[in-house]
Motif scaffolding. Structure first.
Motif, short mmCIF file in Angstrom:
data_model
loop_
_atom_site.label_atom_id
_atom_site.label_comp_id
_atom_site.label_asym_id
_atom_site.label_seq_id
_atom_site.Cartn_x
_atom_site.Cartn_y
_atom_site.Cartn_z
N ASP A 166 0.81 -1.21 0.00
CA ASP A 166 0.00 0.00 0.00
C ASP A 166 0.85 1.27 0.00
OD1 ASP A 166 0.91 -0.11 2.62
OD2 ASP A 166 -1.06 -0.53 3.49
N ASN A 167 2.18 1.11 -0.10
CA ASN A 167 3.07 2.27 -0.30
C ASN A 167 3.45 2.44 -1.77
OD1 ASN A 167 4.62 -0.08 -0.34
ND2 ASN A 167 6.43 0.88 0.58
N LEU A 168 2.74 1.73 -2.66
CA LEU A 168 3.02 1.75 -4.09
C LEU A 168 1.83 2.28 -4.88
CD1 LEU A 168 4.84 0.93 -6.53
CD2 LEU A 168 3.74 -1.34 -6.41
N CYS A 169 2.11 3.23 -5.77
CA CYS A 169 1.06 3.79 -6.64
C CYS A 169 1.54 3.73 -8.09
CB CYS A 169 0.77 5.23 -6.24
SG CYS A 169 -0.45 6.07 -7.29
N PHE A 170 0.82 2.99 -8.93
CA PHE A 170 1.07 2.97 -10.36
C PHE A 170 0.27 4.10 -11.02
CE2 PHE A 170 2.03 -1.88 -10.80
CZ PHE A 170 3.30 -1.67 -10.28
N ILE A 171 0.91 4.84 -11.90
CA ILE A 171 0.26 5.90 -12.68
C ILE A 171 0.38 5.51 -14.14
CG2 ILE A 171 0.20 8.38 -13.19
CD1 ILE A 171 1.98 8.73 -10.62
N ILE A 172 -0.74 5.18 -14.78
CA ILE A 172 -0.72 4.71 -16.16
C ILE A 172 -1.14 5.84 -17.09
CG2 ILE A 172 -1.68 3.09 -17.84
CD1 ILE A 172 -1.77 2.18 -14.16
N ASP A 173 -0.24 6.21 -18.00
CA ASP A 173 -0.54 7.22 -19.02
C ASP A 173 -1.32 6.52 -20.13
OD1 ASP A 173 -0.63 9.29 -20.83
OD2 ASP A 173 1.47 9.12 -21.42
N ASN A 174 -2.63 6.67 -20.09
CA ASN A 174 -3.54 5.93 -20.97
C ASN A 174 -3.91 6.83 -22.16
OD1 ASN A 174 -4.94 3.35 -21.09
ND2 ASN A 174 -6.84 4.52 -20.92
N ASN A 175 -2.96 6.98 -23.11
CA ASN A 175 -3.19 7.91 -24.22
C ASN A 175 -3.49 7.23 -25.55
OD1 ASN A 175 -0.71 7.08 -25.34
ND2 ASN A 175 0.40 8.83 -24.52
N ASP A 176 -3.55 5.89 -25.56
CA ASP A 176 -3.90 5.12 -26.75
C ASP A 176 -3.00 5.43 -27.95
OD1 ASP A 176 -5.35 3.16 -28.15
OD2 ASP A 176 -6.76 4.63 -28.96
N MET A 177 -1.72 5.62 -27.69
CA MET A 177 -0.79 5.87 -28.80
C MET A 177 0.57 5.26 -28.47
SD MET A 177 -0.14 7.05 -31.81
CE MET A 177 -1.64 7.98 -32.12
N GLN A 178 1.08 4.43 -29.37
CA GLN A 178 2.42 3.91 -29.22
C GLN A 178 3.15 4.04 -30.55
OE1 GLN A 178 0.41 -0.24 -28.55
NE2 GLN A 178 2.58 -0.65 -28.89
N ALA A 223 -4.69 7.02 1.24
CA ALA A 223 -5.62 6.51 2.26
C ALA A 223 -5.90 5.02 2.12
CB ALA A 223 -6.94 7.29 2.19
N THR A 224 -5.53 4.42 0.99
CA THR A 224 -5.80 3.01 0.75
C THR A 224 -4.81 2.15 1.53
OG1 THR A 224 -6.69 3.45 -1.46
CG2 THR A 224 -5.91 1.20 -1.01
N LYS A 225 -5.31 1.26 2.34
CA LYS A 225 -4.47 0.40 3.17
C LYS A 225 -4.62 -1.06 2.75
CE LYS A 225 -3.28 4.02 5.47
NZ LYS A 225 -1.97 4.65 5.16
N GLY A 226 -3.49 -1.77 2.77
CA GLY A 226 -3.51 -3.20 2.49
C GLY A 226 -3.59 -3.55 1.02
N ARG A 227 -3.51 -2.54 0.12
CA ARG A 227 -3.58 -2.79 -1.32
C ARG A 227 -2.75 -1.74 -2.05
NH1 ARG A 227 -9.81 -2.83 -3.05
NH2 ARG A 227 -9.01 -3.99 -4.85
N PRO A 228 -2.03 -2.12 -3.11
CA PRO A 228 -1.42 -1.10 -3.95
C PRO A 228 -2.50 -0.37 -4.75
CG PRO A 228 -1.08 -3.28 -4.90
CD PRO A 228 -1.76 -3.49 -3.58
N TYR A 229 -2.12 0.73 -5.37
CA TYR A 229 -3.09 1.59 -6.04
C TYR A 229 -2.68 1.79 -7.50
CZ TYR A 229 -6.44 5.48 -6.41
OH TYR A 229 -7.51 6.29 -6.75
N ALA A 230 -3.65 1.72 -8.39
CA ALA A 230 -3.42 1.95 -9.82
C ALA A 230 -4.30 3.11 -10.28
CB ALA A 230 -3.72 0.71 -10.64
N MET A 231 -3.67 4.15 -10.77
CA MET A 231 -4.35 5.34 -11.24
C MET A 231 -4.27 5.36 -12.77
SD MET A 231 -3.35 9.29 -10.30
CE MET A 231 -3.09 8.81 -8.58
N ILE A 232 -5.38 5.09 -13.43
CA ILE A 232 -5.40 5.04 -14.89
C ILE A 232 -5.80 6.42 -15.40
CG2 ILE A 232 -6.47 4.00 -16.93
CD1 ILE A 232 -6.34 2.13 -13.61
N CYS A 233 -4.84 7.12 -15.99
CA CYS A 233 -5.02 8.53 -16.37
C CYS A 233 -5.28 8.63 -17.87
CB CYS A 233 -3.78 9.33 -16.00
SG CYS A 233 -3.41 9.34 -14.24
#
Length: 281
Positions: A166-178, A223-233
């Motif tokens: 729960d000290n880990l946050c993934f930030i995904i740049d979801n721009n649909d372009m590679q 604030a999320t405890k016991g789980r990592p967090y994924a932020m899909i941007c």
């Protein structure tokens, strides 16, 4: 909010970061479209979320996985004062220390980026190690939706979920372009939030250029405890500079002659003036 920055304060900072990105990339081209689109994430991350340390750096860790988004970091660290623009304008020049895809140890970069998909596993290992040492440092990892096509991203997700990082946050740049086209056409990755939930994450899809949503999501991650967090941007290349969004077709890489840099700088300059005037009201 971590440092009591107002939404308008952060909007001003994001506009300045966009201007820095254009000024850096106009010399030789580069990944300007991504840097512009990620400016709001950079403003919130560096000016509100990452806790400063006593040495003028940051207590929390930021891991950049997709090396081409280094332009976002350069733009942000120009605004913090950690890089001078005279140095940053050597971006992608022969012999420069300002690489398009940076290496471990360069100011602002925890890992050698560029081999896509490596960041999530290294950030998960870092978060696990920090927790075992009893340290309260948090780890934030930015990577792209194209990287979700890499198997080691999901190995990292499995490990992070199993270890309840729960000290880990993934930030995904979801721009649909590679590099080879739209992600949805090359190898579809949706539904992204549900996939991370299946691996034990708390996940949330947000507008990646919405400062209020970003602030709320980072607060939820803390604030999320016991789980990592994924932020899909969800983002779009050149978001924040309308005239450059019209420079179609959208391209993963921007050649120096591909867009009118002066037009973009004029627009972002006007936007910045409006935002600064609003802040003074």
């Amino acid at each position: 909010m971590r440092r009591n920055q107002s939404v308008n304060d952060l909007a001003v900072i994001a506009a300045r970061i966009r201007r820095h990105v254009l000024e850096i990339c106009r010399q030789r081209g580069g990944y300007a479209a991504q840097g512009v689109a990620l400016a709001d994430i950079a403003a919130v991350l560096y000016f509100d979320e990452l806790r400063p340390d006593a040495d003028g750096w940051f207590k929390d860790r930021f891991v950049l996985s997709n090396g081409h988004d280094a332009i976002m970091v350069y733009g942000a660290l120009a605004e913090t004062g950690h890089y001078g623009m005279d140095v940053l304008k050597t971006y992608n020049a022969d012999g420069t220390s300002v690489d398009q895809s940076p290496i471990e140890g360069q100011l602002g970069f925890e890992i050698t980026a560029g081999s896509l998909g490596q960041g999530p596993s290294q950030s998960a290992g870092l978060a696990w190690s920090l927790r075992r040492q009893g340290l309260d440092e948090r780890v934030y990892c930015l990577f792209s939706d194209g990287e979700l096509q890499e198997g080691n991203v999901w190995e990292a997700a499995m490990f992070a979920g199993h270890q309840k990082l729960d000290n880990l946050c993934f930030i995904i740049d979801n721009n649909d372009m590679q590099a080879s086209g739209q992600v949805a056409d090359v190898l579809a990755v949706e539904p992204v939030p549900e996939k991370f939930e299946a691996f034990g994450f708390k996940s949330r899809r947000i507008n990646g250029t919405g400062i209020t949503e970003l602030l709320d999501a980072f607060e939820e991650a803390r604030a999320t405890k016991g789980r990592p967090y994924a932020m899909i941007c969800d983002t779009r290349l050149w978001a924040g500079i309308n005239c450059l969004q019209k420079a179609l077709p959208m391209a993963h890489y921007t050649a120096r002659t591909a867009v009118d840099w002066d037009e973009g700088l004029t627009e972002i300059g006007a936007t910045l003036m409006e935002l600064e005037a609003k802040r003074r009201e």
